[in-house]
Design a protein around this motif. Structure first.
Motif, PDB file in Angstrom:
ATOM      1  N   LEU A 138       0.834  -1.204   0.000  1.00 58.11           N
ATOM      2  CA  LEU A 138       0.000   0.000   0.000  1.00 58.11           C
ATOM      3  C   LEU A 138       0.869   1.255   0.000  1.00 58.11           C
ATOM      4  O   LEU A 138       0.589   2.213  -0.742  1.00 58.11           O
ATOM      5  N   GLY A 142       2.346   1.755  -3.423  1.00 59.24           N
ATOM      6  CA  GLY A 142       1.328   2.221  -4.354  1.00 59.24           C
ATOM      7  C   GLY A 142       1.004   3.688  -4.161  1.00 59.24           C
ATOM      8  O   GLY A 142       0.874   4.449  -5.140  1.00 59.24           O
ATOM      9  N   ALA A 180      -5.200   0.806  -4.906  1.00 57.04           N
ATOM     10  CA  ALA A 180      -4.816   1.181  -3.541  1.00 57.04           C
ATOM     11  C   ALA A 180      -6.019   1.110  -2.604  1.00 57.04           C
ATOM     12  O   ALA A 180      -5.893   0.695  -1.444  1.00 57.04           O
TER      13      ALA A 180
END
Length: 288
Positions: free
Chosen positions: A187, A190, A236
């Motif tokens: 995450l 991203g 995401a």
């Protein structure tokens, strides 16, 4: 009919897989994918209206496009929430021993990615068409595209695919702490990639005066990279949902369908970006 089905699924007054779905009484049908599709279509409509509102003689007000785009984003996110929640999350809280319809959900993701190939393919066809003509395009001043920023961004996105893959492997090996840690890493990578793309746009627009209306190449560049950026942003969001569910302990080595489908989506986005870099960034630097 809804009353009979409620007796079979814990007395909740709804049916699977679209638990407490909207509207009720339509058997196994769900309207959430339809709502999500309307929101996604609104992205394109908003972008088109934005273009109509720019230039020396705009056909509509300059704020119409952004307003439609924001409204479409709200509709899209609401539809996505309803779709994912009722397809994945509620079934867990209902105490299913195994994941319901996992093969069907994976097949649905494969079919969805097939439509995405067609969507990006249309954009690439447009780029190949203009690239086959005079290059650089007449009257266009192209900035230096292939810089360190895009290379760093590419490395980050490729790395995020590896972290997500090994997060899934850790889950299959029942290593929950490693699974969550690698999800967080994915995450973060991203989000940093998205920030890097926003910064790249800032540099091009403010310092290079290279905008969406900068000829046919400008429309191709921002159209394709912007579309990809939207997909990364959606990815995401999906990873965030998976992470929250992981923190609540909703996954195990035999219950991980949404992890598999999100991984498929994220790897697809990664491959598209590599193709974008080769075709759009490297290709623009080549003079045949």
């Amino acid at each position: 009919m809804a009353t009979e089905e409620s007796d079979d699924h814990g007395g909740h007054g709804h049916h699977l897989p679209a638990v407490e779905d909207w509207p009720r009484g339509f058997g196994e049908a769900s309207w959430w994918p339809f709502v999500t599709a309307i929101g996604a279509a609104g992205f394109y409509i908003g972008a088109a209206l934005f273009l109509l509102g720019t230039g020396d003689q705009p056909m509509i007000g300059s704020m119409v496009g952004p307003i439609v785009f924001i409204a479409a984003t709200v509709v899209f996110l609401v539809g996505l929430y309803g779709w994912l929640y009722h397809a994945f999350i509620v079934s867990f809280w209902e105490g299913e021993a195994t994941e319901h319809g996992s093969s069907g959900l994976r097949l649905a993701m494969i079919l969805f990615l097939g439509t995405e190939v067609a969507t990006f393919g249309a954009g690439f066809v447009y780029y190949f068409f203009i690239r086959a003509g005079t290059w650089p395009p007449t009257g266009a001043e192209l900035p230096h595209l292939l810089g360190s920023l895009v290379l760093i961004n590419t490395a980050l996105l490729v790395a995020s695919s590896f972290t997500l893959h090994y997060a899934h492997v850790a889950l299959l090996n029942d290593n929950r702490s490693r699974f969550i840690g690698l999800l967080v890493a994915t995450l973060v990578l991203g989000v940093v990639f998205i920030g890097g793309q926003v910064y790249e746009y800032y540099e091009f627009i403010v310092h290079e005066n290279f905008t969406l209306t900068e000829g046919i190449y400008g429309s191709a560049f921002y159209g394709l990279t912007g579309l990809h950026g939207l997909h990364v942003t959606l990815g995401a969001v999906l990873i965030t949902i998976v992470l929250v569910r992981a923190l609540f302990g909703q996954y195990s080595d035999d219950r991980h369908t949404s992890v598999s489908t999100v991984s498929m989506y994220w790897h697809f986005v990664d491959v598209v970006w590599i193709f974008l870099v080769v075709v759009l960034y490297v290709g623009a630097e080549l003079t045949l």
